[in-house]
Design an enzyme around this catalytic site. Sequence first.
Site, short mmCIF file in Angstrom:
data_model
loop_
_atom_site.label_atom_id
_atom_site.label_comp_id
_atom_site.label_asym_id
_atom_site.label_seq_id
_atom_site.Cartn_x
_atom_site.Cartn_y
_atom_site.Cartn_z
N GLY A 138 0.97 -1.22 -0.10
CA GLY A 138 -0.05 0.05 -0.10
C GLY A 138 0.67 1.31 0.17
O GLY A 138 2.08 1.19 0.33
N CYS A 160 5.48 -6.07 1.84
CA CYS A 160 5.76 -4.65 1.69
C CYS A 160 5.01 -3.99 2.64
O CYS A 160 5.54 -4.20 3.75
CB CYS A 160 5.37 -4.12 0.34
N TYR A 161 4.19 -3.13 2.47
CA TYR A 161 3.23 -2.32 3.77
C TYR A 161 2.89 -3.41 4.58
O TYR A 161 3.02 -2.96 5.78
CB TYR A 161 2.21 -1.48 3.05
N HIS A 211 8.13 -7.58 -3.71
CA HIS A 211 6.69 -8.12 -4.23
C HIS A 211 6.71 -9.41 -4.91
O HIS A 211 6.92 -9.36 -5.88
CB HIS A 211 6.25 -7.28 -5.07
N GLU A 217 4.45 -11.16 -5.84
CA GLU A 217 3.21 -11.33 -6.84
C GLU A 217 3.60 -10.73 -8.26
O GLU A 217 2.83 -11.26 -9.16
CB GLU A 217 1.96 -10.78 -6.50
N SER A 241 -25.97 -9.40 -23.51
CA SER A 241 -25.42 -8.45 -24.63
C SER A 241 -24.96 -9.18 -25.90
O SER A 241 -24.80 -8.88 -26.88
CB SER A 241 -24.25 -7.70 -23.95
N GLY A 242 -24.59 -10.81 -25.60
CA GLY A 242 -23.91 -11.35 -26.55
C GLY A 242 -22.58 -11.61 -26.21
O GLY A 242 -21.79 -12.41 -26.88
N GLY A 243 -22.06 -10.67 -25.33
CA GLY A 243 -20.77 -10.89 -24.86
C GLY A 243 -20.51 -11.85 -24.04
O GLY A 243 -21.38 -12.66 -23.54
N VAL A 244 -19.20 -12.25 -23.76
CA VAL A 244 -18.62 -13.35 -23.14
C VAL A 244 -19.16 -13.38 -21.47
O VAL A 244 -19.94 -14.10 -21.13
CB VAL A 244 -17.20 -13.43 -22.84
N ASP A 245 -19.32 -12.07 -20.95
CA ASP A 245 -19.68 -12.22 -19.42
C ASP A 245 -21.08 -12.53 -19.27
O ASP A 245 -21.53 -13.44 -18.49
CB ASP A 245 -19.27 -10.81 -18.90
N SER A 246 -21.99 -11.64 -19.96
CA SER A 246 -23.33 -11.97 -19.94
C SER A 246 -23.65 -13.36 -20.23
O SER A 246 -24.81 -13.91 -19.66
CB SER A 246 -24.15 -10.71 -20.34
N SER A 247 -23.18 -13.74 -21.47
CA SER A 247 -23.50 -15.13 -21.65
C SER A 247 -22.92 -16.29 -20.80
O SER A 247 -23.91 -16.99 -20.42
CB SER A 247 -22.70 -15.36 -22.96
N LYS A 264 -11.23 -12.10 -16.02
CA LYS A 264 -11.68 -12.45 -17.34
C LYS A 264 -11.26 -13.86 -17.88
O LYS A 264 -12.34 -14.59 -18.44
CB LYS A 264 -11.18 -11.35 -18.20
#
Length: 513
Positions: free
Chosen positions: A56, A83-84, A170, A172, A224-230, A369
Amino acid sequence: MSETQKIVILDFGGQYTQLIARRVRECKVYSEVLPYHASAEQIRAIHPLGVILSGGPASVLAEDAPQCDPAVYTLGVPVLGICYGMQLTAHLLGGKVEAAKQREYGRIAVTMDDKATILKDMSDTSSNWMSHTYQVKVCPEGFHPIAHTENCPIAAMADDARHIYGVQFHPEVTHSDEGRTIISNFLHICGCAGDWTMAAYAQTAIARIRETVGEQGTVLLALSGGVDSSVAAALIYKAIGDRLTCVYVDHGFMRQGESEQVTEVFSKLFPVRFIPVDASKEFFADLEGVTDPEQKRKIIGRDFIRVFKREAEKLGKLDYFAQGTIYPDVIESGQATGAAVIKSHHNVGGLPKELGFTELIEPLRMLFKDEVRALGETLGLPHDLVWRQPFPGPGLAIRVMGAVDPEKVAIVRASDAILREEIKRAGLDGDIHQYFTVLTGVRSVGVMGDERTYDYTVALRAVTTDDFMTADWARIPYDVVRIISARIVNEVKHVNRVVLDVTTKPPASIEWE
Ligand code: XMP
């Protein structure tokens, strides 16, 4: 099914917090980000096997420094401060933190002094990402230093009895050569089995949707036809079947074959109550003569809400509104860190509020995603749909420069289909992250047969990018460009010239409007 093993990450506002969550999940352990001020009670309630404190920007010595509940250290599960997070651990448990004589930034050589626990299997010296102004000067009681750098005598510390660890660097970020080993060591110390899979996630999510919606409840989703809503639709369908109603508004600016595919998938494969709405006439009418890009976007957004609302009202009251919000939206909008910001989804605008819904179902809000795509595959959605490239809500309307009409949209749709087909044929679809055609406003003179033509110019836009915030233009081999260009001028009426966009973002954006 046994309870999912989890790691909690407390977010102190570090720029890499999302990456910590990702790295843990890459080790097949589920992780959740909570705000730094989550109480020990809240954390205990979700039964994590370990807690990670993120980095942070603050100084632990500042009066208003963000602090976690000190009871986090007595939950009885291992804690790793990064770190923080390490400095805070030292500060809260009786050690000493002070400004470093020399700020360390970038890849720094870290020497491992004790490889018994969290640094197991690390090289004696490895390059790690550092970015700090403060450092631990004295370890708290029970801790001992386990690594150092040239300017930082305590670059990592451990309390082996209580299983509390801190690293100043870090692990990560990918610039840390062996960062994954540290994350993996920590997960091992926590007793994580590393068996989290998308199939397991799907089961839990389906059970949770059933529990929320109950035996009778109904759900409305704007597809919407997009990946997420499908993927959200497929998941909710598995949970409650045809008590899910999907409204699909076709604004007339979809790509070739897209509406047909969505209709096919959600009437055959996942037979939800599917309401396709062809609203293209309304959209075209409202956009007539509008040339300003922002104005076009606004009109499309407004019309979308109007059409959707009208259809939803015809359906009568449904109990829940579902949307495909994903984890980066949640984290970026500050919801994960406790700030009360509700980001309106770019594809559905302020729909839930407009429609009077207070109950939201967001089954993907904990997924990144690529995890959403993996979930889509697990649920059996077609590969082409799951791996679709990003497509803006206003669709092809913002790929026709200036005023939009059906003929121009047809040109951009046909040329886009050729581009996509040829990129796929050349096996480049996995390497280029977004590619499409643009109908530029330019007309130019050409010759076809013996005839003079005065017709449109189509631009090819193809980019490679990690995050769509910056992008490079894709080096499509000229032989492939040649085929695409020849096919477009031969097959698409009113196009007599094709040009290639060779601009990076910035300064250009990916879309042209
Ligand atoms: P730009 O053009 O800003 O685009 O470089 C970055 C990424 O965002 C997509 N994009 C949108 N996505 N609604 C969306 O859902 C929109 O209004 C929108 N505008 C741009 C664009 O396709 C690219 O992937």
